[in-house]
Design a protein around this motif. Sequence first.
Motif, PDB file in Angstrom:
ATOM      1  N   TYR A  19      15.156  12.658  -7.564  1.00 26.90           N
ATOM      2  CA  TYR A  19      15.161  11.256  -6.772  1.00 26.90           C
ATOM      3  C   TYR A  19      14.178  11.076  -5.733  1.00 26.90           C
ATOM      4  CZ  TYR A  19      17.183   8.037  -3.595  1.00 26.90           C
ATOM      5  OH  TYR A  19      17.736   6.899  -2.857  1.00 26.90           O
ATOM      6  N   GLY A  20      14.292  12.199  -4.698  1.00 27.66           N
ATOM      7  CA  GLY A  20      13.530  12.228  -3.630  1.00 27.66           C
ATOM      8  C   GLY A  20      11.964  11.992  -3.816  1.00 27.66           C
ATOM      9  N   THR A  21      11.430  12.652  -5.157  1.00 30.45           N
ATOM     10  CA  THR A  21      10.030  12.420  -5.473  1.00 30.45           C
ATOM     11  C   THR A  21       9.890  11.068  -6.022  1.00 30.45           C
ATOM     12  OG1 THR A  21       9.887  14.913  -6.056  1.00 30.45           O
ATOM     13  CG2 THR A  21       8.439  13.342  -7.182  1.00 30.45           C
ATOM     14  N   VAL A  22      10.603  10.677  -6.690  1.00 34.40           N
ATOM     15  CA  VAL A  22      10.467   9.235  -7.151  1.00 34.40           C
ATOM     16  C   VAL A  22      10.489   8.064  -6.111  1.00 34.40           C
ATOM     17  CG1 VAL A  22      11.269   7.458  -8.868  1.00 34.40           C
ATOM     18  CG2 VAL A  22      11.587  10.032  -9.524  1.00 34.40           C
ATOM     19  N   ARG A  23      11.246   8.237  -5.056  1.00 37.23           N
ATOM     20  CA  ARG A  23      11.028   7.596  -3.883  1.00 37.23           C
ATOM     21  C   ARG A  23       9.931   7.604  -3.434  1.00 37.23           C
ATOM     22  NH1 ARG A  23      14.832   7.586   0.850  1.00 37.23           N
ATOM     23  NH2 ARG A  23      13.781   5.590   1.024  1.00 37.23           N
ATOM     24  N   ALA A  24       9.097   8.805  -3.158  1.00 40.27           N
ATOM     25  CA  ALA A  24       7.956   8.646  -2.571  1.00 40.27           C
ATOM     26  C   ALA A  24       7.012   8.215  -3.436  1.00 40.27           C
ATOM     27  CB  ALA A  24       7.679  10.438  -2.182  1.00 40.27           C
ATOM     28  N   LEU A  25       6.886   8.467  -4.586  1.00 36.31           N
ATOM     29  CA  LEU A  25       6.182   8.062  -5.871  1.00 36.31           C
ATOM     30  C   LEU A  25       6.182   6.443  -5.682  1.00 36.31           C
ATOM     31  CD1 LEU A  25       4.450   8.652  -8.318  1.00 36.31           C
ATOM     32  CD2 LEU A  25       6.602   7.977  -9.757  1.00 36.31           C
ATOM     33  N   GLY A  26       7.444   5.626  -5.689  1.00 41.05           N
ATOM     34  CA  GLY A  26       7.437   4.442  -5.661  1.00 41.05           C
ATOM     35  C   GLY A  26       6.754   3.784  -4.565  1.00 41.05           C
ATOM     36  N   ALA A  27       6.904   4.494  -3.310  1.00 37.90           N
ATOM     37  CA  ALA A  27       6.520   3.896  -1.922  1.00 37.90           C
ATOM     38  C   ALA A  27       5.152   3.894  -2.048  1.00 37.90           C
ATOM     39  CB  ALA A  27       7.062   4.609  -0.904  1.00 37.90           C
ATOM     40  N   ARG A  28       4.540   5.099  -2.304  1.00 35.37           N
ATOM     41  CA  ARG A  28       3.065   5.139  -2.612  1.00 35.37           C
ATOM     42  C   ARG A  28       2.247   4.156  -3.617  1.00 35.37           C
ATOM     43  NH1 ARG A  28       3.685  11.491  -1.026  1.00 35.37           N
ATOM     44  NH2 ARG A  28       4.435  11.257   1.049  1.00 35.37           N
ATOM     45  N   LEU A  29       3.070   3.903  -4.581  1.00 37.21           N
ATOM     46  CA  LEU A  29       2.218   3.124  -5.736  1.00 37.21           C
ATOM     47  C   LEU A  29       2.351   1.635  -5.281  1.00 37.21           C
ATOM     48  CD1 LEU A  29       3.450   4.951  -9.025  1.00 37.21           C
ATOM     49  CD2 LEU A  29       1.433   4.960  -7.898  1.00 37.21           C
ATOM     50  N   ALA A  30       3.697   1.358  -4.716  1.00 40.83           N
ATOM     51  CA  ALA A  30       3.725   0.066  -4.142  1.00 40.83           C
ATOM     52  C   ALA A  30       2.639  -0.054  -2.967  1.00 40.83           C
ATOM     53  CB  ALA A  30       5.056  -0.232  -3.358  1.00 40.83           C
ATOM     54  N   GLU A  31       2.407   0.597  -2.162  1.00 41.92           N
ATOM     55  CA  GLU A  31       1.241   0.624  -1.334  1.00 41.92           C
ATOM     56  C   GLU A  31      -0.115   0.192  -1.921  1.00 41.92           C
ATOM     57  OE1 GLU A  31      -0.909   3.272   2.240  1.00 41.92           O
ATOM     58  OE2 GLU A  31       0.902   3.540   1.737  1.00 41.92           O
ATOM     59  N   ALA A  32      -0.315   0.974  -3.040  1.00 40.42           N
ATOM     60  CA  ALA A  32      -1.844   0.795  -3.760  1.00 40.42           C
ATOM     61  C   ALA A  32      -1.758  -0.394  -4.358  1.00 40.42           C
ATOM     62  CB  ALA A  32      -1.649   2.208  -4.998  1.00 40.42           C
ATOM     63  N   LEU A  33      -0.482  -0.913  -4.738  1.00 36.67           N
ATOM     64  CA  LEU A  33      -0.469  -2.082  -5.373  1.00 36.67           C
ATOM     65  C   LEU A  33      -0.626  -3.326  -4.531  1.00 36.67           C
ATOM     66  CD1 LEU A  33       2.011  -1.880  -8.314  1.00 36.67           C
ATOM     67  CD2 LEU A  33      -0.172  -2.174  -8.794  1.00 36.67           C
ATOM     68  N   ASP A  34      -0.234  -3.172  -3.404  1.00 41.00           N
ATOM     69  CA  ASP A  34      -0.487  -3.971  -2.233  1.00 41.00           C
ATOM     70  C   ASP A  34      -2.148  -4.246  -2.097  1.00 41.00           C
ATOM     71  OD1 ASP A  34       0.696  -5.869  -0.552  1.00 41.00           O
ATOM     72  OD2 ASP A  34       1.111  -4.484   1.069  1.00 41.00           O
ATOM     73  N   ALA A  35      -2.625  -3.052  -2.015  1.00 40.39           N
ATOM     74  CA  ALA A  35      -4.089  -3.276  -1.790  1.00 40.39           C
ATOM     75  C   ALA A  35      -4.504  -3.752  -3.154  1.00 40.39           C
ATOM     76  CB  ALA A  35      -4.723  -1.809  -1.529  1.00 40.39           C
ATOM     77  N   VAL A  36      -4.156  -3.637  -4.326  1.00 41.04           N
ATOM     78  CA  VAL A  36      -4.763  -4.203  -5.120  1.00 41.04           C
ATOM     79  C   VAL A  36      -4.689  -5.709  -5.317  1.00 41.04           C
ATOM     80  CG1 VAL A  36      -4.650  -4.527  -7.618  1.00 41.04           C
ATOM     81  CG2 VAL A  36      -4.622  -2.431  -6.665  1.00 41.04           C
ATOM     82  N   HIS A  37      -3.660  -6.153  -4.815  1.00 40.60           N
ATOM     83  CA  HIS A  37      -3.065  -7.559  -4.730  1.00 40.60           C
ATOM     84  C   HIS A  37      -3.812  -8.282  -3.600  1.00 40.60           C
ATOM     85  CE1 HIS A  37       0.788  -6.710  -7.014  1.00 40.60           C
ATOM     86  NE2 HIS A  37      -0.125  -6.314  -7.742  1.00 40.60           N
ATOM     87  N   GLY A  38      -3.900  -7.341  -2.509  1.00 41.00           N
ATOM     88  CA  GLY A  38      -4.759  -7.816  -1.373  1.00 41.00           C
ATOM     89  C   GLY A  38      -6.329  -8.298  -1.663  1.00 41.00           C
TER      90      GLY A  38
END
Length: 723
Positions: free
Chosen positions: A111-130
Amino acid sequence: MEPLRGADPARLAGYRLLRRLGAGGMGVVYLARCPGGALAAVKVIRAAYADDARFRDRFRREVETAGRVTNPWVVPLLDADPDAESPWLATAFVPGPSLAEAVEECGPLPYGTVRALGARLAEALDAVHGAGLVHRDVKPGNVLLAVDGPRMIDFGIARMPEDTALTASGMVVGSPGFLSPEQAQGRGREIGPASDVFSLGCLLAYAVTGERPFGRGSAAEMLMRTVHDEPDLDGVPEPLLPLLRGCLVKEPGSRPAVAEVRRALDGAGEGGGWLPESLVQLIARRSAAALALPAVEATEASGATAAHAPPGQETAVGPGGATRRRFLVLGSAAGVLSAGGTAAWWTANRPGRASTTDAVEARLPRLVVALHADLSGSGRTTGRAQENGVRLAVDHLNFRGGRGFDLTLQVHDDEGSTTRARQVARRLAADERVRAVLGPTTDACAKATLGLYQQARLPMVTVSVGLDDVSPTTYRVYTATRPNDTTLAAPVVAYLVRTVGARNTVVIDDAAEGDFSWRLCAGVYEAVRSGQRTMVRHTLAAEDDSADDFRTLAESVTDAGADAVVFAGGYARAARLARALRSAGYSGARLATQRALDSRFLASAGDAAEGWVFATAFLDPTTVTAAKSFVTAYRARFGTAPPWYSAEAYDATLFVARAMTALGASRAERGAIVGRLRETDYRGSTKRLRYDSSTYRYTDAMYLFRATGGAFRCLGDYRDATA
């Protein structure tokens, strides 16, 4: 990772090509050395596509879009030439598996790994959308895992929302199972940032459960379920459910923005390592493989043959004389990592469709075995030892000439939880590729899963489990490569009678250990009791844990004039008893079992540990002549002496492989393997494994250890040690 082939270039622009990382229908990805010395992944488009003006335009757009996104969690574009005779692009090299490979090999992520994974991929997608783009192909194969965090790759179909060049109405682009409903229906003009959020939700659900939220099957079936059905989030941890349900709603406008997803998950993995140990080890092995580069002349010689293989490789002749080269440093996984590749229409990669490259490279059948172990719970020391032993055995088999198949290994962590163990068992039972399971690690997880494996007729070959009262006729799939718990009384009895010559023995049943302790004590009591020998039984209640309780117990031993004590408890209570016996002035023989054989016993008992003897179902392979080659290979691979149960896991794997070999790859199905294991006689590095129908066991190998000088010393097989 494979050697370069005769038609592969040695250099491309300023990059020296070293190895093949992967190949698909549209191109090849190479491991390369940059002009400045760093490693890079270089993707080169096949000539057939380079001559297609529309495809070249598409590749040019990929280069342009990839160059617009700058973020720590996006693999950076280093260089490219879309106008070259063979268009190419170079990205930073990430020596880690894709998320798809990680889940396939190591099981669902914590669970903790997936939370970290999701947070960082969301940050990457934020940059993509930006940058004004939509990725459009967020899937496990497009996420690489590194020690410091994930990396998003492949902008082959990333577009601005208003760009309709490849998103005309009715066209489905991307990967079924991770597409949004608007993608699945080909609603090109509606595909915006919310589509990536839906795909991210699918990816996170897959990462934490190992299952796609819209199931498996044909592309058409998955697309239909994506549009019309609710996602299956069974197995998703409760704290993640609200977020994933929000990401996976059908209406794009009702999904959270990636910034909201990041805020909901942020803060995970900041205090230390974000990956489980099994994945850190996998990345370490692959990093080592990437650094074991061939000499310059090896990469610059075109048309190299097996007779002139570069140093560090082994050449074997496969069916039809085809040559086969492998890095000796690599494990048995089919590929070292997933490097970027231009995304194709899903129809080009549907099940059952193989490329010409795949057909050329598929030389031997692949038979899948799975390790089901506790790699992060209370039994992780044993589980990790078994994992290393199994990996070494798979390597050993896959580098052996004349074999009829390759073994592919999946690794699944049940964290020592019976609930998680059942989830793993259901997943493996449903995966028809898996021919046999090695594990689980603990008795409790084995009990929880035995019925599931029996129902699936899936061979369950355990290494450290000693279940009593398992009927070999009811549970034919169960193969225990160690004696059951009750038989551990045999080395205890042999030591008492032959070595010590005990006349007055106190046997202490530790109620905290349940049936194991009661049965062992009963077995010792009945075997030793005679007219010449006195046996006294005491019970240490599970709640008796105070210093007074142990002092009273030790005094009862000395008051009885005992010359031997047998304790059937775990390491913590054994250490307290050891200290109490020393304080009471007791100096006779002291025996326990492998449940107390733990470094924490030595640390807690201190000097009082000296002289204790332990009955075990495992040995120290460094003391066994027959295991010398295993010990040498283990040290070379893992840089340390092999721990307990690693050699036994090695032998168990090759025992299963022997049964598969006898059947042949085409006949090595689950039920056939179950039957063949009872007919297989395998003499391994630690023991001989063969089925004895009179005792319903595969082995009676048991050993004795002694605590001496602050360490445990293996005395060897109990029959030799007590002769």
